[in-house]
Write a protein that holds these residues in place. Structure first.
Motif, PDB file in Angstrom:
ATOM      1  N   LEU A 264      14.255 -11.378 -16.769  1.00  0.00           N
ATOM      2  CA  LEU A 264      12.621 -11.494 -16.825  1.00  0.00           C
ATOM      3  C   LEU A 264      12.733 -10.375 -19.138  1.00  0.00           C
ATOM      4  O   LEU A 264      12.904 -10.837 -19.749  1.00  0.00           O
ATOM      5  N   ASN A 265      13.776  -8.701 -18.413  1.00  0.00           N
ATOM      6  CA  ASN A 265      14.414  -8.390 -19.541  1.00  0.00           C
ATOM      7  C   ASN A 265      14.785  -7.121 -19.507  1.00  0.00           C
ATOM      8  O   ASN A 265      15.500  -7.637 -18.335  1.00  0.00           O
ATOM      9  N   HIS A 266      14.667  -6.015 -20.010  1.00  0.00           N
ATOM     10  CA  HIS A 266      15.728  -5.269 -19.415  1.00  0.00           C
ATOM     11  C   HIS A 266      15.652  -4.242 -18.415  1.00  0.00           C
ATOM     12  O   HIS A 266      17.076  -3.234 -17.728  1.00  0.00           O
ATOM     13  N   ARG A 267      14.510  -4.722 -18.278  1.00  0.00           N
ATOM     14  CA  ARG A 267      14.572  -3.609 -16.645  1.00  0.00           C
ATOM     15  C   ARG A 267      14.512  -4.981 -15.149  1.00  0.00           C
ATOM     16  O   ARG A 267      14.484  -4.519 -14.060  1.00  0.00           O
ATOM     17  N   TRP A 268      13.828  -6.179 -15.386  1.00  0.00           N
ATOM     18  CA  TRP A 268      13.366  -6.930 -13.842  1.00  0.00           C
ATOM     19  C   TRP A 268      13.905  -8.267 -14.046  1.00  0.00           C
ATOM     20  O   TRP A 268      14.319  -8.878 -14.949  1.00  0.00           O
ATOM     21  N   ILE A 269      14.281  -8.713 -12.776  1.00  0.00           N
ATOM     22  CA  ILE A 269      14.748  -9.485 -12.219  1.00  0.00           C
ATOM     23  C   ILE A 269      13.597 -11.089 -10.876  1.00  0.00           C
ATOM     24  O   ILE A 269      12.653  -9.260 -10.520  1.00  0.00           O
ATOM     25  N   ILE A 270      13.842 -11.591 -11.641  1.00  0.00           N
ATOM     26  CA  ILE A 270      12.656 -12.348 -10.205  1.00  0.00           C
ATOM     27  C   ILE A 270      14.376 -13.123  -9.265  1.00  0.00           C
ATOM     28  O   ILE A 270      14.582 -13.938 -10.277  1.00  0.00           O
ATOM     29  N   ALA A 271      13.592 -13.618  -9.022  1.00  0.00           N
ATOM     30  CA  ALA A 271      14.466 -13.908  -7.593  1.00  0.00           C
ATOM     31  C   ALA A 271      14.202 -14.829  -6.289  1.00  0.00           C
ATOM     32  O   ALA A 271      12.799 -14.401  -5.520  1.00  0.00           O
ATOM     33  N   ASP A 272      14.553 -15.841  -6.399  1.00  0.00           N
ATOM     34  CA  ASP A 272      14.312 -16.365  -4.886  1.00  0.00           C
ATOM     35  C   ASP A 272      14.391 -16.907  -3.952  1.00  0.00           C
ATOM     36  O   ASP A 272      16.237 -16.404  -4.206  1.00  0.00           O
ATOM     37  N   TYR A 273      14.853 -16.546  -2.372  1.00  0.00           N
ATOM     38  CA  TYR A 273      15.736 -16.612  -1.419  1.00  0.00           C
ATOM     39  C   TYR A 273      15.577 -17.241  -0.521  1.00  0.00           C
ATOM     40  O   TYR A 273      13.866 -17.358  -0.632  1.00  0.00           O
ATOM     41  N   ASN A 274      16.268 -17.964   0.378  1.00  0.00           N
ATOM     42  CA  ASN A 274      15.725 -18.022   2.024  1.00  0.00           C
ATOM     43  C   ASN A 274      16.640 -17.848   3.159  1.00  0.00           C
ATOM     44  O   ASN A 274      17.818 -17.398   3.130  1.00  0.00           O
ATOM     45  N   ASN A 275      16.088 -18.073   4.332  1.00  0.00           N
ATOM     46  CA  ASN A 275      17.040 -18.585   5.464  1.00  0.00           C
ATOM     47  C   ASN A 275      16.934 -19.678   5.606  1.00  0.00           C
ATOM     48  O   ASN A 275      17.295 -19.847   7.098  1.00  0.00           O
ATOM     49  N   THR A 276      16.792 -20.887   5.108  1.00  0.00           N
ATOM     50  CA  THR A 276      17.156 -22.159   5.622  1.00  0.00           C
ATOM     51  C   THR A 276      15.476 -22.402   5.926  1.00  0.00           C
ATOM     52  O   THR A 276      15.065 -23.757   6.240  1.00  0.00           O
ATOM     53  N   ASP A 277      15.415 -21.417   6.661  1.00  0.00           N
ATOM     54  CA  ASP A 277      14.025 -21.776   7.506  1.00  0.00           C
ATOM     55  C   ASP A 277      12.617 -21.253   6.617  1.00  0.00           C
ATOM     56  O   ASP A 277      11.323 -21.504   6.870  1.00  0.00           O
ATOM     57  N   LEU A 278      12.356 -20.152   6.369  1.00  0.00           N
ATOM     58  CA  LEU A 278      11.159 -19.511   4.671  1.00  0.00           C
ATOM     59  C   LEU A 278      12.255 -18.737   4.107  1.00  0.00           C
ATOM     60  O   LEU A 278      13.189 -19.121   3.374  1.00  0.00           O
ATOM     61  N   TRP A 279      11.512 -19.089   3.371  1.00  0.00           N
ATOM     62  CA  TRP A 279      11.838 -19.168   1.564  1.00  0.00           C
ATOM     63  C   TRP A 279      10.832 -17.779   0.993  1.00  0.00           C
ATOM     64  O   TRP A 279       9.711 -17.067   1.726  1.00  0.00           O
ATOM     65  N   GLY A 280      11.167 -16.797   0.033  1.00  0.00           N
ATOM     66  CA  GLY A 280       9.998 -15.951  -0.784  1.00  0.00           C
ATOM     67  C   GLY A 280      10.718 -15.867  -1.768  1.00  0.00           C
ATOM     68  O   GLY A 280      11.739 -16.703  -2.477  1.00  0.00           O
ATOM     69  N   GLU A 281      10.493 -14.957  -2.505  1.00  0.00           N
ATOM     70  CA  GLU A 281      10.460 -14.407  -3.474  1.00  0.00           C
ATOM     71  C   GLU A 281      10.723 -13.056  -3.905  1.00  0.00           C
ATOM     72  O   GLU A 281       9.527 -11.924  -2.913  1.00  0.00           O
ATOM     73  N   VAL A 282      11.080 -12.150  -4.684  1.00  0.00           N
ATOM     74  CA  VAL A 282      11.291 -11.436  -4.802  1.00  0.00           C
ATOM     75  C   VAL A 282      11.015 -10.494  -6.707  1.00  0.00           C
ATOM     76  O   VAL A 282      12.595 -11.076  -7.203  1.00  0.00           O
TER      77      VAL A 282
END
Length: 167
Positions: free
Chosen positions: A125-143
């Motif tokens: 996003l900028n010089h300090r922040w990242i947004i990421a999408d993750y999963n374990n094939t059953d559950l999904w999330g964002e960090v």
């Protein structure tokens, strides 16, 4: 009789040419109008997509001049870090952590049901922040992650907040 037959055929030929000419000139006008309408629609669509893309990229390091200037430390005698080269390095370093047998530690989730969480998609996003999408094939999330570029050019991450969606 032969003269009148020739006269009738001549008049018939002139009428056929006249009707053919009027048909094709009308057809040409119709095709031109249709082309103009289609071109206008396509231009409007391109403008709409361009606007949506600009809105979507508003929060990105590639389009944030203030965040880019953060990496220009030449005024204070520091080193200049090119953001164009930094983005793939940070993304690759974060995705390389997916090889961990317990999953990527920066998802903020432990192994659940014998399945590890891995990061799929990353946006800086900028010089300090990242947004990421993750999963374990059953559950999904964002960090939401913080990242730091250290003086030795190593990159460190810190989980700020994580969200796991309901199944």
């Amino acid at each position: 009789m032969k003269k009148s037959l020739m006269l009738y055929l001549f008049i018939l030929a002139i009428l056929m040419n006249l009707f053919t000419y009027s048909f094709y000139s009308g057809e040409l006008k119709f095709q031109q109008e249709r082309y103009d309408k289609t071109t206008k629609k396509l231009r409007d669509s391109i403008n709409l997509v361009t606007t949506k893309l600009a809105d979507a990229d508003y929060f990105s390091l590639e389009h944030n001049e203030n965040a880019q200037n953060y990496f220009d430390n030449s005024a204070s005698g520091g080193k200049v870090i090119l953001y164009e080269k930094l983005i793939p390095v940070v993304t690759e370093k974060l995705l390389d952590l997916n090889a961990n047998p317990n999953g990527n530690p920066y998802t903020g989730q432990d192994v659940m049901g014998g399945k590890k969480f891995i990061i799929n998609k990353v946006k800086i996003l900028n010089h300090r922040w990242i947004i990421a999408d993750y999963n374990n094939t059953d559950l999904w999330g964002e960090v939401l992650l913080k990242y730091f570029v250290n003086d030795d050019e190593s990159i460190t991450f810190e989980v700020n907040q994580t969200l796991l969606y309901q199944k």
